[in-house]
Design a protein around this motif. Sequence first.
Motif, PDB file in Angstrom:
ATOM      1  N   MET A   1      -6.559  24.403  77.199  1.00  0.00           N
ATOM      2  CA  MET A   1      -7.269  23.269  77.769  1.00  0.00           C
ATOM      3  C   MET A   1      -6.345  22.063  77.782  1.00  0.00           C
ATOM      4  O   MET A   1      -5.730  21.721  76.775  1.00  0.00           O
ATOM      5  CB  MET A   1      -8.521  22.939  76.940  1.00  0.00           C
ATOM      6  CG  MET A   1      -9.268  21.704  77.436  1.00  0.00           C
ATOM      7  SD  MET A   1     -10.771  21.345  76.492  1.00  0.00           S
ATOM      8  CE  MET A   1     -10.093  20.890  74.898  1.00  0.00           C
ATOM      9  N   THR A   2      -6.233  21.429  78.939  1.00  0.00           N
ATOM     10  CA  THR A   2      -5.550  20.153  78.999  1.00  0.00           C
ATOM     11  C   THR A   2      -6.572  19.038  78.782  1.00  0.00           C
ATOM     12  O   THR A   2      -7.726  19.154  79.185  1.00  0.00           O
ATOM     13  CB  THR A   2      -4.852  19.953  80.349  1.00  0.00           C
ATOM     14  OG1 THR A   2      -5.827  20.002  81.402  1.00  0.00           O
ATOM     15  CG2 THR A   2      -3.795  21.022  80.587  1.00  0.00           C
ATOM     16  N   TYR A   3      -6.136  17.971  78.134  1.00  0.00           N
ATOM     17  CA  TYR A   3      -7.016  16.828  77.934  1.00  0.00           C
ATOM     18  C   TYR A   3      -6.160  15.566  77.881  1.00  0.00           C
ATOM     19  O   TYR A   3      -4.935  15.620  77.704  1.00  0.00           O
ATOM     20  CB  TYR A   3      -7.852  16.976  76.661  1.00  0.00           C
ATOM     21  CG  TYR A   3      -7.069  16.918  75.361  1.00  0.00           C
ATOM     22  CD1 TYR A   3      -6.959  15.731  74.635  1.00  0.00           C
ATOM     23  CD2 TYR A   3      -6.442  18.047  74.848  1.00  0.00           C
ATOM     24  CE1 TYR A   3      -6.241  15.670  73.449  1.00  0.00           C
ATOM     25  CE2 TYR A   3      -5.734  18.005  73.665  1.00  0.00           C
ATOM     26  CZ  TYR A   3      -5.627  16.818  72.964  1.00  0.00           C
ATOM     27  OH  TYR A   3      -4.921  16.767  71.791  1.00  0.00           O
ATOM     28  N   THR A   4      -6.810  14.430  78.040  1.00  0.00           N
ATOM     29  CA  THR A   4      -6.101  13.162  78.054  1.00  0.00           C
ATOM     30  C   THR A   4      -6.367  12.411  76.756  1.00  0.00           C
ATOM     31  O   THR A   4      -7.515  12.173  76.393  1.00  0.00           O
ATOM     32  CB  THR A   4      -6.537  12.292  79.246  1.00  0.00           C
ATOM     33  OG1 THR A   4      -6.272  13.007  80.459  1.00  0.00           O
ATOM     34  CG2 THR A   4      -5.781  10.983  79.274  1.00  0.00           C
ATOM     35  N   ALA A   5      -5.295  12.047  76.056  1.00  0.00           N
ATOM     36  CA  ALA A   5      -5.388  11.188  74.877  1.00  0.00           C
ATOM     37  C   ALA A   5      -5.098   9.749  75.310  1.00  0.00           C
ATOM     38  O   ALA A   5      -4.253   9.523  76.188  1.00  0.00           O
ATOM     39  CB  ALA A   5      -4.381  11.632  73.823  1.00  0.00           C
ATOM     40  N   GLY A  56      -4.292  17.672  83.889  1.00  0.00           N
ATOM     41  CA  GLY A  56      -3.515  18.842  84.279  1.00  0.00           C
ATOM     42  C   GLY A  56      -4.400  20.005  84.692  1.00  0.00           C
ATOM     43  O   GLY A  56      -5.319  20.382  83.968  1.00  0.00           O
ATOM     44  N   ALA A  57      -4.129  20.581  85.860  1.00  0.00           N
ATOM     45  CA  ALA A  57      -4.840  21.767  86.349  1.00  0.00           C
ATOM     46  C   ALA A  57      -3.858  22.930  86.379  1.00  0.00           C
ATOM     47  O   ALA A  57      -2.859  22.891  87.107  1.00  0.00           O
ATOM     48  CB  ALA A  57      -5.419  21.506  87.742  1.00  0.00           C
ATOM     49  N   ILE A  71      -0.434  21.528  88.010  1.00  0.00           N
ATOM     50  CA  ILE A  71      -0.432  20.315  88.821  1.00  0.00           C
ATOM     51  C   ILE A  71      -1.039  19.209  87.962  1.00  0.00           C
ATOM     52  O   ILE A  71      -2.103  19.389  87.373  1.00  0.00           O
ATOM     53  CB  ILE A  71      -1.266  20.488  90.105  1.00  0.00           C
ATOM     54  CG1 ILE A  71      -0.776  21.710  90.912  1.00  0.00           C
ATOM     55  CG2 ILE A  71      -1.215  19.221  90.956  1.00  0.00           C
ATOM     56  CD1 ILE A  71       0.609  21.583  91.463  1.00  0.00           C
ATOM     57  N   PHE A  72      -0.370  18.063  87.865  1.00  0.00           N
ATOM     58  CA  PHE A  72      -0.868  16.988  87.006  1.00  0.00           C
ATOM     59  C   PHE A  72      -0.558  15.623  87.621  1.00  0.00           C
ATOM     60  O   PHE A  72       0.179  15.509  88.594  1.00  0.00           O
ATOM     61  CB  PHE A  72      -0.253  17.084  85.596  1.00  0.00           C
ATOM     62  CG  PHE A  72       1.189  16.658  85.517  1.00  0.00           C
ATOM     63  CD1 PHE A  72       1.525  15.366  85.134  1.00  0.00           C
ATOM     64  CD2 PHE A  72       2.222  17.537  85.823  1.00  0.00           C
ATOM     65  CE1 PHE A  72       2.849  14.970  85.065  1.00  0.00           C
ATOM     66  CE2 PHE A  72       3.550  17.154  85.760  1.00  0.00           C
ATOM     67  CZ  PHE A  72       3.869  15.858  85.368  1.00  0.00           C
ATOM     68  N   GLY A  73      -1.155  14.595  87.029  1.00  0.00           N
ATOM     69  CA  GLY A  73      -0.870  13.227  87.446  1.00  0.00           C
ATOM     70  C   GLY A  73      -2.100  12.507  87.961  1.00  0.00           C
ATOM     71  O   GLY A  73      -3.129  13.117  88.254  1.00  0.00           O
ATOM     72  N   ASP A  74      -1.995  11.186  88.072  1.00  0.00           N
ATOM     73  CA  ASP A  74      -3.070  10.427  88.695  1.00  0.00           C
ATOM     74  C   ASP A  74      -2.510   9.294  89.551  1.00  0.00           C
ATOM     75  O   ASP A  74      -3.018   8.182  89.586  1.00  0.00           O
ATOM     76  CB  ASP A  74      -4.072   9.896  87.658  1.00  0.00           C
ATOM     77  CG  ASP A  74      -3.556   8.697  86.885  1.00  0.00           C
ATOM     78  OD1 ASP A  74      -2.331   8.591  86.710  1.00  0.00           O
ATOM     79  OD2 ASP A  74      -4.380   7.856  86.476  1.00  0.00           O
ATOM     80  N   PRO A 113     -10.644  20.591  88.386  1.00  0.00           N
ATOM     81  CA  PRO A 113     -10.690  21.879  87.686  1.00  0.00           C
ATOM     82  C   PRO A 113      -9.481  22.758  88.002  1.00  0.00           C
ATOM     83  O   PRO A 113      -8.702  22.478  88.929  1.00  0.00           O
ATOM     84  CB  PRO A 113     -11.978  22.521  88.220  1.00  0.00           C
ATOM     85  CG  PRO A 113     -12.752  21.413  88.847  1.00  0.00           C
ATOM     86  CD  PRO A 113     -11.754  20.428  89.335  1.00  0.00           C
ATOM     87  N   ALA A 114      -9.339  23.829  87.239  1.00  0.00           N
ATOM     88  CA  ALA A 114      -8.294  24.815  87.519  1.00  0.00           C
ATOM     89  C   ALA A 114      -8.460  25.354  88.944  1.00  0.00           C
ATOM     90  O   ALA A 114      -9.581  25.540  89.423  1.00  0.00           O
ATOM     91  CB  ALA A 114      -8.368  25.958  86.517  1.00  0.00           C
TER      92      ALA A 114
END
Length: 215
Positions: A1-5, A56-57, A71-74, A113-114
Amino acid sequence: MTYTAWDLHTPRLCLATSTDLVHWEKRGPPLFPDFMDVECTPEGRTQIRHGHTKSGAIFPERDADGKYIMIFGDAFLCVAESEDLIRWRARPFNHHFATGVHPWENRLLEPGPAPIKTRDGRWILVYNVATTGAPGYGGDQYSISQMLIDLDRVSEGPLARLERPSVIVSTQNERVGQVNQVVFCEGMVQFRGRWFLYYGQGDSELGVATADVQQ
């Protein structure tokens, strides 16, 4: 699981693992603490930022080279790769995967989502977007869209993307909330012949959108 801290200053993309979906183990420090990218502000200006990573997906299959791809980023959509799903290497920002091409996604793109595999072996990525302002969209308004990807040709960017968002701000709790003018997807499951897309409404409540599974 990806998550944002988040330390109230800079969001950072992190990773956790579980064998039962109840007990989770955080896997080390943030994935890309030194990543450099470019942000488009709500006013339409661009600026360089350091260490800011989110959302991150991960494709649940290896590509033709035996690598897992994320794939990640905003801001722009960026790419990372891994051999074991734990240790990830981000490709440089100037090798990003995609940026906005429509006016309603000209401020940022962010994966949800993935990715979901299609019958012909390609992948659909549901992603979030924001605009600095476009006909029919307010400044800094968020929407949800979709793009088609070839996992073995990620370096070439998306194969296609929708001409209009699939989910837009339409209800009062999406227009007004902790953050106004927001719909924002993060989870999607298939159940009894339907897709269930779970998304934030105004950063305050949780909604769900459904669609039939195509046979």
